[in-house]
Design a protein around this motif. Structure first.
Motif, PDB file in Angstrom:
ATOM      1  N   GLU A   1     -36.992  -3.711   7.099  1.00 38.21           N
ATOM      2  CA  GLU A   1     -38.310  -3.564   6.443  1.00 38.21           C
ATOM      3  C   GLU A   1     -39.013  -2.288   6.890  1.00 38.21           C
ATOM      4  O   GLU A   1     -39.237  -2.073   8.088  1.00 38.21           O
TER       5      GLU A   1
ATOM      6  N   ARG B   1     -51.491 -19.337   4.606  1.00 36.98           N
ATOM      7  CA  ARG B   1     -51.688 -18.077   5.332  1.00 36.98           C
ATOM      8  C   ARG B   1     -50.852 -18.073   6.623  1.00 36.98           C
ATOM      9  O   ARG B   1     -50.278 -17.060   6.992  1.00 36.98           O
TER      10      ARG B   1
ATOM     11  N   THR C   1     -47.281 -16.726   6.246  1.00 36.39           N
ATOM     12  CA  THR C   1     -47.168 -15.258   6.131  1.00 36.39           C
ATOM     13  C   THR C   1     -47.506 -14.589   7.458  1.00 36.39           C
ATOM     14  O   THR C   1     -46.869 -13.613   7.870  1.00 36.39           O
TER      15      THR C   1
ATOM     16  N   LYS D   1     -44.654 -15.096   9.637  1.00 38.06           N
ATOM     17  CA  LYS D   1     -43.549 -14.249   9.151  1.00 38.06           C
ATOM     18  C   LYS D   1     -43.696 -12.852   9.741  1.00 38.06           C
ATOM     19  O   LYS D   1     -42.722 -12.232  10.185  1.00 38.06           O
TER      20      LYS D   1
ATOM     21  N   ASN E   1     -41.253 -10.640  12.162  1.00 39.52           N
ATOM     22  CA  ASN E   1     -40.778  -9.267  11.917  1.00 39.52           C
ATOM     23  C   ASN E   1     -40.518  -8.592  13.267  1.00 39.52           C
ATOM     24  O   ASN E   1     -39.506  -7.930  13.462  1.00 39.52           O
TER      25      ASN E   1
ATOM     26  N   ALA F   1     -50.388  -5.988  11.815  1.00 37.90           N
ATOM     27  CA  ALA F   1     -50.580  -6.521  10.454  1.00 37.90           C
ATOM     28  C   ALA F   1     -52.039  -6.909  10.238  1.00 37.90           C
ATOM     29  O   ALA F   1     -52.652  -6.547   9.229  1.00 37.90           O
TER      30      ALA F   1
ATOM     31  N   LEU G   1     -54.762  -5.565   7.656  1.00 40.83           N
ATOM     32  CA  LEU G   1     -55.280  -6.507   6.650  1.00 40.83           C
ATOM     33  C   LEU G   1     -56.803  -6.573   6.635  1.00 40.83           C
ATOM     34  O   LEU G   1     -57.405  -6.660   5.573  1.00 40.83           O
TER      35      LEU G   1
HETATM   36  C1  MEV Z   1     -44.912  -8.357   5.861  1.00 44.24           C
HETATM   37  O1  MEV Z   1     -43.540  -8.355   6.159  1.00 44.24           O
HETATM   38  C2  MEV Z   1     -45.667  -9.118   6.903  1.00 44.24           C
HETATM   39  C3  MEV Z   1     -47.158  -9.308   6.638  1.00 44.24           C
HETATM   40  O2  MEV Z   1     -47.347  -9.922   5.351  1.00 44.24           O
HETATM   41  C4  MEV Z   1     -47.677 -10.172   7.735  1.00 44.24           C
HETATM   42  C5  MEV Z   1     -49.095 -10.663   7.532  1.00 44.24           C
HETATM   43  O3  MEV Z   1     -49.555 -10.773   6.374  1.00 44.24           O
HETATM   44  O4  MEV Z   1     -49.729 -10.982   8.562  1.00 44.24           O
HETATM   45  C6  MEV Z   1     -47.868  -7.983   6.577  1.00 44.24           C
END
Ligand code: MEV
Length: 450
Positions: free
Chosen positions: A85, A274, A277, A280, A284, A380, A384
């Motif tokens: 990524e 939420r 994500t 996730k 990463n 992140a 955001l």
């Molecule tokens: C993208 O791989 C990961 C994010 O979506 C994590 C997040 O939203 O906290 C940027």
């Protein structure tokens, strides 16, 4: 293709490739050529990779990047990261630099216990089974002593074995639950070997014990397997600074940034959509280091997500507090990692990653990986709650778009310069590319994956 192929694994590598290419591709020779392009030039190295799994036909490359400036408990590390990524390594490096001057990351291992089970069915009376188990408990340790000798010499081994009655959930279902310390190895083979031995001991003691009614001297062992849920193999990492120090570059006031950041973490704590994500993004950072260091990222992910659900609702793995002018941000997650055995002794890039990290112990690696997850989440959330995620993400993704378009060096330079002060949007890149080539702008006919 409708027919089954029998004995595929017994074919030579060349024969497997021939079959694959001629049965699956319009241009078999082109497919064979491509597969072979990714072979290692040294036959010995290629053989090593071929033998990691069955039916290897080629190698699958992932970028191996590095993120410098990770100050962890006062020591500075460069993290190896294997990930596809675009923006992950950049985000990790940025977060590491941000915290470098603010005290760095602190990390501690809370516990290192792993667990496995013999799942079995028993139709007799539980009190008799329990009595026999307690009376013969030592035998489980002695019968497995050949398997545990090396681990005991390294300070690990079997810590505890318990009999658990699960009949309230499933008639006749019991477990032997065993806890292990596996030192610097991830320990899967060790644990599974012990469990297979325990199952034999269990069958034997039940079969031969006078205390048990002769009609019930049999257990049906269903499975003997470690659990990848390791809530007692836990690590915590954190960062902390005064709110005034949170000058993050977007022009937002530090106290507003702290409040918005805390709110974002809170949303991930209470809202599973939420949280998924959010976590996730943590993985990463976690997975990239786990893969680079030759560990099992599926096991790590499975444990992390179960841990995130331990309250009964899937929630954030990170937490944040803003109190008395101090900003605190931390992660707690289970990480069953190894720094000896498995790929760590085999894969040349994995060995290099371990050397880069100064040959960490498993506990050191747990701290490093937890920090990588925390840093990634910080990066992140910082994006955001300020500029949005697309600015940084698409900046890195621009190269992927240019590669898809097969842009020349000249075109790349010009397009990168054009977008230096603009948010990258796929169609706009295509539009610019078409303009440079004097082509009509045709977004629909352009391959994309953004
Ligand atoms: C993208 O791989 C990961 C994010 O979506 C994590 C997040 O939203 O906290 C940027």
């Amino acid at each position: 293709m409708s027919e089954q192929i029998k004995g595929f694994s017994k074919l030579s590598k060349e024969a497997k490739i021939e079959w694959l290419a001629h049965k699956h591709f319009e241009d078999p020779e082109a497919a064979i050529g491509l597969l072979k392009t990714y072979w290692h030039s040294e036959a010995k190295r290629q053989k090593l990779h071929d033998e990691f799994i069955e039916n290897t036909v080629t190698n699958y490359y992932l970028p191996f990047g590095v993120a410098p400036n990770f100050k962890i408990n006062g020591k500075v590390f460069t993290l190896p990261m294997a990930i596809e990524e675009s923006s992950v390594v950049a985000a990790a490096s940025k977060a590491a630099s941000f915290w470098f001057d603010r005290g760095g990351f602190k990390a501690e291992v809370i516990s290192t216990r792993k667990v496995g089970h013999v799942h079995f069915i028993y139709q007799g009376a539980f009190p008799q089974l329990e009595q026999v188990f307690e009376k013969n408990k030592e035998r489980f340790y002695t019968d497995a002593s050949g398997i545990t000798a090396n681990m005991r010499a390294r300070g690990g081994g079997i810590q505890e074995i318990e009999l658990i009655d699960k009949t309230a959930a499933e008639p006749g279902y019991y477990q032997l639950e065993a806890h292990f310390e596996t030192c610097d190895s991830m320990g899967a083979n060790f644990i599974n070997s012990c469990l297979e031995r325990f199952a034999e001991t269990l069958k034997e003691i039940v079969r031969t014990s006078e205390e048990i009614d002769p009609a019930f001297r049999e257990v049906e062992v269903i499975m003997r397997i470690l659990s990848n849920y390791t809530p007692e193999c836990l690590v915590r990492a954190e960062v902390e600074c005064s709110v005034e120090e949170l000058v993050e570059g977007s022009g937002m006031a530090p106290e507003d940034f702290a409040a918005r950041f805390q709110r974002a973490v809170r949303i991930a704590e209470i809202e599973p959509y939420r949280a998924t994500t959010h976590n996730k993004g943590i993985f990463n950072g976690v997975d990239a280091v786990v893969i680079a260091t030759g560990n099992d990222f599926r096991a790590v992910e499975a444990a992390g997500h179960t841990y995130a659900s331990r309250s009964g609702r899937y929630s954030s793995l990170t937490h944040c507090s803003v109190e008395d002018g101090r900003f605190r941000f931390w992660i707690e997650l289970p990480l069953a990692l190894g720094t000896v055995g498995g790929l760590t002794a085999l894969h040349p890039m994995v060995k290099l990653a371990h050397e880069m990290l100064g040959h960490p112990t498993a506990e050191d690696l747990m701290k490093i990986v937890a920090v990588s997850g925390l840093a990634q989440n910080f990066g992140a959330l910082r994006a955001l709650v300020t500029t949005g995620i697309q600015k940084g993400h698409m900046k890195m993704h621009l190269f992927n778009i240019l590669n898809q378009l097969e842009a020349t060096e000249e075109e790349r330079k010009e397009i990168v310069a054009f977008f230096a002060d603009k948010v990258v949007v796929h169609n706009e890149v295509v539009r610019k590319f078409c303009a440079l080539r004097g082509l009509p702008y045709a977004p629909e006919s352009t391959k994309r994956n953004s």
